[in-house]
Design a protein around this motif. Structure first.
Motif, PDB file in Angstrom:
ATOM      1  N   GLY A  95     -37.265 -36.169  14.826  1.00 10.71           N
ATOM      2  CA  GLY A  95     -35.823 -35.941  14.766  1.00 10.71           C
ATOM      3  C   GLY A  95     -35.139 -36.926  13.848  1.00 10.71           C
ATOM      4  N   VAL A  96     -35.477 -38.202  13.978  1.00 13.70           N
ATOM      5  CA  VAL A  96     -34.913 -39.222  13.090  1.00 13.70           C
ATOM      6  C   VAL A  96     -35.211 -38.864  11.638  1.00 13.70           C
ATOM      7  N   ALA A  97     -36.477 -38.574  11.371  1.00 11.72           N
ATOM      8  CA  ALA A  97     -36.901 -38.324   9.993  1.00 11.72           C
ATOM      9  C   ALA A  97     -36.203 -37.102   9.417  1.00 11.72           C
ATOM     10  N   GLY A 230     -40.019 -44.278   4.241  1.00 16.21           N
ATOM     11  CA  GLY A 230     -38.981 -43.299   3.916  1.00 16.21           C
ATOM     12  C   GLY A 230     -37.634 -43.711   4.471  1.00 16.21           C
ATOM     13  N   LEU A 231     -37.632 -44.186   5.718  1.00 15.11           N
ATOM     14  CA  LEU A 231     -36.375 -44.605   6.335  1.00 15.11           C
ATOM     15  C   LEU A 231     -35.772 -45.796   5.606  1.00 15.11           C
ATOM     16  N   ALA A 266     -34.366 -38.633  -3.223  1.00  9.78           N
ATOM     17  CA  ALA A 266     -35.158 -37.418  -3.021  1.00  9.78           C
ATOM     18  C   ALA A 266     -36.552 -37.783  -2.519  1.00  9.78           C
ATOM     19  N   ALA A 267     -37.134 -38.852  -3.099  1.00  9.89           N
ATOM     20  CA  ALA A 267     -38.470 -39.261  -2.661  1.00  9.89           C
ATOM     21  C   ALA A 267     -38.445 -39.643  -1.188  1.00  9.89           C
ATOM     22  N   ALA A 268     -37.406 -40.381  -0.788  1.00 15.07           N
ATOM     23  CA  ALA A 268     -37.310 -40.763   0.623  1.00 15.07           C
ATOM     24  C   ALA A 268     -37.184 -39.523   1.499  1.00 15.07           C
ATOM     25  N   GLY A 269     -36.308 -38.582   1.093  1.00 16.68           N
ATOM     26  CA  GLY A 269     -36.109 -37.369   1.879  1.00 16.68           C
ATOM     27  C   GLY A 269     -37.387 -36.569   2.023  1.00 16.68           C
ATOM     28  N   VAL A 270     -38.108 -36.416   0.902  1.00 16.36           N
ATOM     29  CA  VAL A 270     -39.334 -35.621   0.932  1.00 16.36           C
ATOM     30  C   VAL A 270     -40.413 -36.329   1.734  1.00 16.36           C
TER      31      VAL A 270
END
Lengths: 359, 343
Positions: A95-97, A230-231, A266-270
């Motif tokens: 959920g966090v991610a 990523g976070l 975008a890299a973090a989101g993906v």
């Protein structure tokens, strides 16, 4: 008719593009944020407790607490709770991610419909995983996490590029359609890979729906570093995303290096949604709903949107998982189905709120 | 003046001739493909054997393989192709948007969800499934129409609504597939991708009747569509009853889609592809539902031939059309302008 739309919009809360009202609002906005954080934490606690307590076997809360903090020997109920723990942790982490991932993608693309599910990123990750299962005999999570990430990243770039090419650049409608096209094509390819391999198909059909039921500590450990990276990256770029929201030129004037910022966000989101997809399968609409809901509470500040999206994403996903276990007792409804059932109406509401010019 | 008139007349005659030619070629192509579908298989039967079986004679071996296995498959392919093609062209013309075909705006998914629920959950079959699937298709269409109704740029909004509703319906299908027992799954996959496997002659009845009634009706309504294609205001000025025509055509097209989906599953992208291909072939400016229907039939037949014989494994037809159709959708998107309405 603009007037009719204005009336409709006035009835609902302010659009994200509108600046927050002047002076007195800044105080109340702070109060509202505090309230949002407080309520969110409370909801999170409740959702996590429910996730541990509810299932084929009901466990009273006292036993849940004892299972968490007590020591061996465990009673049967306490063992059930300990069995459910990885699942709860995965639901929270996913959920966090997904919440943060959705917030980042919407900010980067400046597009209210950007979401891993709509963009087809989930299906892209799925395609790569299936190809790995079918052709390379890959079976361990440690291997296909990377395939899922690669698939997610390539699909995100591809879909966004398709929607951004041509006259007028990327619009929500084109983004949604490009995502739908990619999803359709990848689903066909997935079927083509699966149909001759009945054994793979059988494991895959459960993965394909998106669920947290099969969670284990080992799989959580595999994706934990990715989620952390990523976070960290995602939260680090949110201040600069605020500048980006003012438009490319203004952001440049403020000294933001747009290209790098976009890439990093975008890299973090993906990374976030790819890692979740690898373990839990595609879970749609969480990344779409949560940032929109949160924006109503916080206003347009990306830092707050990202942080509260993390909080409420966890609440939403965990709650959806609990709901899935309650409505289909003694079996369960996979969380990916529950989020779509909740999320599709929200998607429709979002589309109705925006005027087509803005879309 | 008479020169101009002559040129105009000549142009009209040329377009008419081209239309006739294209229609003829499409019919011939569909016939050839249909014949190939009947002749090819594990055993290849010559054309005269196939012909004798169709005429009702007993031919050893061929009677079963062709008459019982391949003939229903071929008929299903032709009927579903006609239905999807015509419905797609009707939607696209009516909404003046090449992206607004029933498979993209979620109507196929609605029919599919209803059908798969009936079959896996309530163990229903035959005409009842078709009927419920038709009702579900109409309900989904009405829902999308109401949600998008009465606002500027309704067509773009309608597509987005459709994508949302479609996602919901797909979730229902996935759920039903999870609930289904293991041996049902390959069969149930039909409801995700569309397939012509294991068609039986007695399943063709309702679809055949639906196509026989609804396709001509759609063609008749196509003449009123000519005016609608110019835009709502213009159509009003020309005296076309826009809303009535539109609702009749929606009913017609949804009926076609629903009956076809109830029989073969949602064969991906046939409805979406047929209209643009037909209009490219015929030339612009006229409704081309008949040609689109023929293109649809040819597409399904060709895709089924490919799916059966081009690879080691036999793939259901929907897998092939899905892979073929997606690149075209992407091209269309790249060429789409900002308004999201026209090309």
């Amino acid at each position: 008719m603009p007037t009719a739309d204005a009336a409709v919009n006035a009835a609902s809360a302010a659009l994200p593009a509108k600046p927050a009202s002047p002076a007195p609002a800044s105080f109340s906005a702070r109060g509202r944020r505090r309230l949002a954080v407080g309520l969110g934490l409370l909801a999170l606690l409740l959702a996590a407790a429910a996730s541990l307590a509810v299932g084929a076997r009901e466990v009273p809360l006292a036993d849940v607490v004892r299972a968490l903090f007590g020591s061996e020997p465990y009673s049967f109920s306490e063992l059930a709770v300990r069995e459910r723990m990885p699942r709860t942790v995965l639901a929270l982490a996913a959920g966090v991610a997904l919440g943060v991932s959705g917030a980042l993608m919407q900010a980067v693309t400046r597009n209210p419909l950007a979401d891993p599910g709509i963009l087809g990123v989930n299906t892209g990750a799925a395609l790569f995983v299936v190809a790995g299962l079918a052709f390379f005999g890959i079976s361990s999570l440690g291997q296909y996490v990377w395939l899922a990430l690669l698939g997610a990243f390539l699909t995100a770039v591809f879909v966004y590029a398709v929607s951004a090419l041509g006259r007028g650049g990327s619009t929500p409608i084109k983004l949604a359609l490009a995502g739908a096209a990619a999803t359709a094509a990848f689903s066909s390819l997935i079927s083509a890979l699966l149909l001759p391999r009945i054994d793979v198909m059988n494991t895959f059909r459960f993965w394909m729906v998106g669920g947290v039921g099969g969670a284990e500590w080992e799989s959580l450990l595999v994706i934990a570093p990715l989620l952390a990276m990523g976070l960290a990256l995602g939260l680090a770029v949110t201040p600069a995303l605020n500048a980006l929201a003012l438009g490319d030129e203004v952001a440049k004037g403020l000294g933001v290096r747009i290209g790098w910022l976009r890439l990093a966000a975008a890299a973090a989101g993906v990374m976030l949604c790819g890692a979740v997809t690898a373990v839990a399968g595609p879970i749609g609409f969480v990344g779409l709903m949560v940032p929109h809901a949160v924006r109503l509470l916080t206003g347009p500040d990306q830092r707050w949107i990202a942080m509260l999206s993390a909080l409420y994403g966890a609440v939403l996903l965990t709650t959806a998982d609990v709901i899935g276990r309650i409505v289909a007792r003694p079996g369960e409804l996979e969380v990916g189905i529950v989020t779509v059932i909740i999320g599709a109406p929200v998607f429709i509401a979002i589309v109705r709120r925006y005027r087509v010019r803005e879309l | 003046m008479s020169d101009a008139l002559a040129i105009l007349r000549q142009g009209r005659r040329r377009r008419w001739r081209r239309r006739l030619l294209v229609t003829g070629i499409l019919v011939a192509l569909a016939l050839v493909l249909a014949a190939a579908l009947l002749m090819l298989g594990n055993t290849i039967y010559p054309a005269q054997d196939v012909f004798r079986v169709i005429m009702g004679e007993k031919v050893t071996g061929a009677s079963f393989a062709v008459g019982t296995l391949r003939l229903p498959r071929m008929i299903a392919a032709v009927l579903a192709g006609l239905a999807f093609g015509a419905a797609g062209a009707a939607f696209q013309t009516m909404l003046r948007n090449p992206l607004a075909s029933p498979d993209i705006i979620g109507i196929n998914s609605g029919c599919s969800a209803a059908a798969v629920t009936c079959i896996l959950l309530f163990n229903m079959s035959g005409a009842a499934v078709s009927a419920i699937s038709v009702l579900a298709g109409l309900a989904v269409a009405a829902l999308i129409y109401l949600l998008a109704y009465g606002r500027e740029g309704a067509s773009g909004r309608l597509i987005l609504m459709g994508i949302g509703v479609g996602a919901l319906m797909d979730a229902v299908v996935s759920y039903m597939l999870l609930k289904g027992s293991e041996y049902d799954i390959p069969a149930a996959y039909r409801w995700l991708t569309g397939s012509l496997n294991a068609m039986r002659m007695d399943e063709m009845g309702s679809l055949a009747i639906a196509v026989a009634i609804l396709l001509p009706l759609a063609l008749v309504l196509a003449r009123s569509l000519e005016a609608v294609e110019l835009g709502d205001e213009t159509a009003h000025a020309l005296g076309a009853r826009v809303e009535r025509t539109r609702i009749l055509l929606i009913l017609c097209a949804v009926g076609l889609v629903a009956f076809a989906t109830a029989t073969t599953g949602p064969i991906a992208f046939v409805a979406f592809l047929s209209g643009p291909i037909a209009s490219r072939l015929v030339g612009t400016g006229k409704p081309h539902i008949l040609q689109a229907a023929l293109v649809g039939a040819a597409l399904v037949l060709a895709a089924d031939l490919l799916g059966q014989f081009a690879f080691d494994t036999r793939f259901p037809v929907g897998v092939i059309t899905g892979i073929l159709g997606a690149p075209y959708l992407l091209v269309l998107l790249i060429r789409l302008n900002r308004k999201g309405s026209s090309l």
